[in-house]
Design a protein around this motif. Sequence first.
Motif, PDB file in Angstrom:
ATOM      1  N   PHE A   1      25.442  78.306  41.886  1.00  0.00           N
ATOM      2  CA  PHE A   1      26.386  79.429  41.829  1.00  0.00           C
ATOM      3  C   PHE A   1      26.642  79.978  43.228  1.00  0.00           C
ATOM      4  CE2 PHE A   1      26.914  84.301  41.506  1.00  0.00           C
ATOM      5  CZ  PHE A   1      27.996  84.179  40.945  1.00  0.00           C
ATOM      6  N   PHE A   2      25.496  80.350  44.114  1.00  0.00           N
ATOM      7  CA  PHE A   2      25.495  81.107  45.152  1.00  0.00           C
ATOM      8  C   PHE A   2      25.932  80.403  46.382  1.00  0.00           C
ATOM      9  CE2 PHE A   2      23.558  82.564  49.079  1.00  0.00           C
ATOM     10  CZ  PHE A   2      23.479  83.975  49.149  1.00  0.00           C
ATOM     11  N   PHE A   3      25.746  79.112  46.475  1.00  0.00           N
ATOM     12  CA  PHE A   3      26.345  78.397  47.482  1.00  0.00           C
ATOM     13  C   PHE A   3      27.551  77.716  47.244  1.00  0.00           C
ATOM     14  CE2 PHE A   3      21.697  78.331  48.842  1.00  0.00           C
ATOM     15  CZ  PHE A   3      21.606  78.826  49.921  1.00  0.00           C
ATOM     16  N   SER A   4      28.027  77.647  46.067  1.00  0.00           N
ATOM     17  CA  SER A   4      29.403  76.823  45.928  1.00  0.00           C
ATOM     18  C   SER A   4      30.478  77.564  46.238  1.00  0.00           C
ATOM     19  CB  SER A   4      29.527  76.747  44.305  1.00  0.00           C
ATOM     20  OG  SER A   4      29.371  77.768  43.687  1.00  0.00           O
ATOM     21  N   THR A   5      31.603  77.049  46.794  1.00  0.00           N
ATOM     22  CA  THR A   5      32.912  77.677  46.813  1.00  0.00           C
ATOM     23  C   THR A   5      33.384  78.173  45.892  1.00  0.00           C
ATOM     24  OG1 THR A   5      33.370  75.895  48.590  1.00  0.00           O
ATOM     25  CG2 THR A   5      34.839  77.418  48.066  1.00  0.00           C
ATOM     26  N   ASP A   6      33.772  79.872  46.087  1.00  0.00           N
ATOM     27  CA  ASP A   6      34.024  80.676  45.113  1.00  0.00           C
ATOM     28  C   ASP A   6      33.278  80.544  43.741  1.00  0.00           C
ATOM     29  OD1 ASP A   6      36.556  81.282  46.591  1.00  0.00           O
ATOM     30  OD2 ASP A   6      37.576  79.647  46.077  1.00  0.00           O
ATOM     31  N   HIS A   7      32.176  80.300  43.982  1.00  0.00           N
ATOM     32  CA  HIS A   7      31.172  80.277  42.733  1.00  0.00           C
ATOM     33  C   HIS A   7      31.551  79.317  41.548  1.00  0.00           C
ATOM     34  CE1 HIS A   7      29.023  83.220  44.958  1.00  0.00           C
ATOM     35  NE2 HIS A   7      30.110  84.474  44.515  1.00  0.00           N
ATOM     36  N   SER A   8      32.015  78.230  42.340  1.00  0.00           N
ATOM     37  CA  SER A   8      32.626  77.278  41.094  1.00  0.00           C
ATOM     38  C   SER A   8      31.571  76.310  40.732  1.00  0.00           C
ATOM     39  CB  SER A   8      33.614  76.556  41.868  1.00  0.00           C
ATOM     40  OG  SER A   8      33.166  75.685  42.966  1.00  0.00           O
ATOM     41  N   PHE A   9      30.413  76.395  41.252  1.00  0.00           N
ATOM     42  CA  PHE A   9      29.295  75.237  40.716  1.00  0.00           C
ATOM     43  C   PHE A   9      29.495  74.018  41.265  1.00  0.00           C
ATOM     44  CE2 PHE A   9      28.659  79.284  37.564  1.00  0.00           C
ATOM     45  CZ  PHE A   9      27.168  79.226  37.766  1.00  0.00           C
ATOM     46  N   THR A  10      30.759  73.700  41.605  1.00  0.00           N
ATOM     47  CA  THR A  10      30.945  72.158  41.918  1.00  0.00           C
ATOM     48  C   THR A  10      31.459  72.149  43.363  1.00  0.00           C
ATOM     49  OG1 THR A  10      33.201  72.171  40.999  1.00  0.00           O
ATOM     50  CG2 THR A  10      31.239  71.461  39.385  1.00  0.00           C
ATOM     51  N   GLN A  11      32.050  72.700  43.948  1.00  0.00           N
ATOM     52  CA  GLN A  11      32.574  72.786  45.137  1.00  0.00           C
ATOM     53  C   GLN A  11      31.733  73.437  46.134  1.00  0.00           C
ATOM     54  OE1 GLN A  11      35.379  70.763  45.622  1.00  0.00           O
ATOM     55  NE2 GLN A  11      35.317  70.823  43.229  1.00  0.00           N
ATOM     56  N   PHE A  12      31.340  72.398  47.401  1.00  0.00           N
ATOM     57  CA  PHE A  12      30.436  73.044  48.323  1.00  0.00           C
ATOM     58  C   PHE A  12      30.985  72.525  49.721  1.00  0.00           C
ATOM     59  CE2 PHE A  12      27.913  71.960  44.610  1.00  0.00           C
ATOM     60  CZ  PHE A  12      27.354  73.502  44.460  1.00  0.00           C
ATOM     61  N   THR A  13      30.922  73.096  50.599  1.00  0.00           N
ATOM     62  CA  THR A  13      30.987  72.754  51.974  1.00  0.00           C
ATOM     63  C   THR A  13      29.815  71.841  52.525  1.00  0.00           C
ATOM     64  OG1 THR A  13      29.820  74.581  53.138  1.00  0.00           O
ATOM     65  CG2 THR A  13      32.301  75.118  52.468  1.00  0.00           C
ATOM     66  N   PRO A  14      30.040  71.029  53.267  1.00  0.00           N
ATOM     67  CA  PRO A  14      28.948  69.954  53.836  1.00  0.00           C
ATOM     68  C   PRO A  14      27.481  70.884  54.077  1.00  0.00           C
ATOM     69  CG  PRO A  14      30.987  69.372  54.874  1.00  0.00           C
ATOM     70  CD  PRO A  14      31.322  70.705  54.125  1.00  0.00           C
ATOM     71  N   GLN A  15      27.698  72.096  54.920  1.00  0.00           N
ATOM     72  CA  GLN A  15      26.667  72.705  55.351  1.00  0.00           C
ATOM     73  C   GLN A  15      25.931  73.270  53.995  1.00  0.00           C
ATOM     74  OE1 GLN A  15      27.316  76.217  57.870  1.00  0.00           O
ATOM     75  NE2 GLN A  15      25.363  76.413  58.383  1.00  0.00           N
ATOM     76  N   ASN A  16      26.644  73.798  53.114  1.00  0.00           N
ATOM     77  CA  ASN A  16      26.082  74.385  51.825  1.00  0.00           C
ATOM     78  C   ASN A  16      25.490  73.554  50.848  1.00  0.00           C
ATOM     79  OD1 ASN A  16      26.659  77.087  52.676  1.00  0.00           O
ATOM     80  ND2 ASN A  16      28.423  77.191  51.306  1.00  0.00           N
ATOM     81  N   MET A  17      26.067  72.023  50.934  1.00  0.00           N
ATOM     82  CA  MET A  17      25.620  71.052  50.278  1.00  0.00           C
ATOM     83  C   MET A  17      24.325  70.864  50.743  1.00  0.00           C
ATOM     84  SD  MET A  17      25.593  69.220  47.803  1.00  0.00           S
ATOM     85  CE  MET A  17      27.157  69.235  47.282  1.00  0.00           C
ATOM     86  N   GLN A  18      23.804  70.919  52.060  1.00  0.00           N
ATOM     87  CA  GLN A  18      22.472  70.637  52.733  1.00  0.00           C
ATOM     88  C   GLN A  18      21.592  71.533  52.149  1.00  0.00           C
ATOM     89  OE1 GLN A  18      23.072  70.182  56.578  1.00  0.00           O
ATOM     90  NE2 GLN A  18      23.966  68.462  56.798  1.00  0.00           N
ATOM     91  N   LYS A  19      22.223  72.819  51.998  1.00  0.00           N
ATOM     92  CA  LYS A  19      21.336  73.968  51.547  1.00  0.00           C
ATOM     93  C   LYS A  19      21.010  73.816  50.218  1.00  0.00           C
ATOM     94  CE  LYS A  19      23.035  77.387  54.573  1.00  0.00           C
ATOM     95  NZ  LYS A  19      23.857  78.659  54.946  1.00  0.00           N
TER      96      LYS A  19
END
Length: 283
Positions: free
Chosen positions: A76-94
């Motif tokens: 929830f915290f790192f996903s784009t717009d708290h979508s739970f499914t969409q992430f930037t490459p940097q946040n996906m690594q996190k």
Amino acid sequence: MWYNTDLGSCYLKTESLPKKILITTAIMAALILFVFYGNVPNPNMILIAGLVLCSALFGYGGGITAAVIMFGYTLFFFSTDHSFTQFTPQNMQKVIVSLIGIAADMLLVCELKRAEIREFKSVNELNAALGSEAASLNTIHEMLGSGKWSMDFDKEGVMVRVNWSDEFRRMLGYQSREDFPDVLESWSDLLHPDDKERVLKAFHDTLSDYTGQKTYDVEYRLLTKNRGYRWYRAVGPGGWQTSTPSQGQKTKTHTFSGRKGSMPPLRRANRNPLRWQSSTSTT
């Protein structure tokens, strides 16, 4: 003994799995509300504390529940717009790093908890076995008409206490520490005058023997409370000290005694500091 049985029981008493999950969910939900509405910039630092706490309290039941909740909030915290499914490459690594950290922390703490429970189970089993052994020894002493006694020494080899068992007191007609105190004179003052010097010499010779070769095995008369002088036999292996008193290394040896003519061989038991033990039987 080393561990308190009641304390071990407290560690071994566990909640049911549904209750573990419910309590863990409540703890993690409270922490999530705190980090979310408090705008905590790095919520994982707070949530990892909750994960460790629940894992330590409830083992895998709490640890897995906390890990799932924490990973859900990480998505929830790192996903784009708290979508739970969409992430930037940097946040996906996190997210991947967080997942590895969550799993590692949960497994480590839960395994430590499992080892702790296993150790306390072993301690309780040992305490139960020792209690059973003590009860068996007391029964044997009663059957043989014998009573055990022991002495405690300080690091200098000076006697600081004598421990007369209830069986020993009853053999002489006494009932408690009040009428037969835990001091050596309670016994030595009752020795028959014709036996006293010989018995005390054997007693002190055994205690001062550092080789473990000398055995204390004497027969003597003791003045009982109501029956006059009666014959008794006292037995105790030597070797309570494995070095000179100045080195402060003293050990305990258990003894086993019975009536005259039915005395089994002495057996050397495990040694612990600061005690020498013997037992006395009627002859």
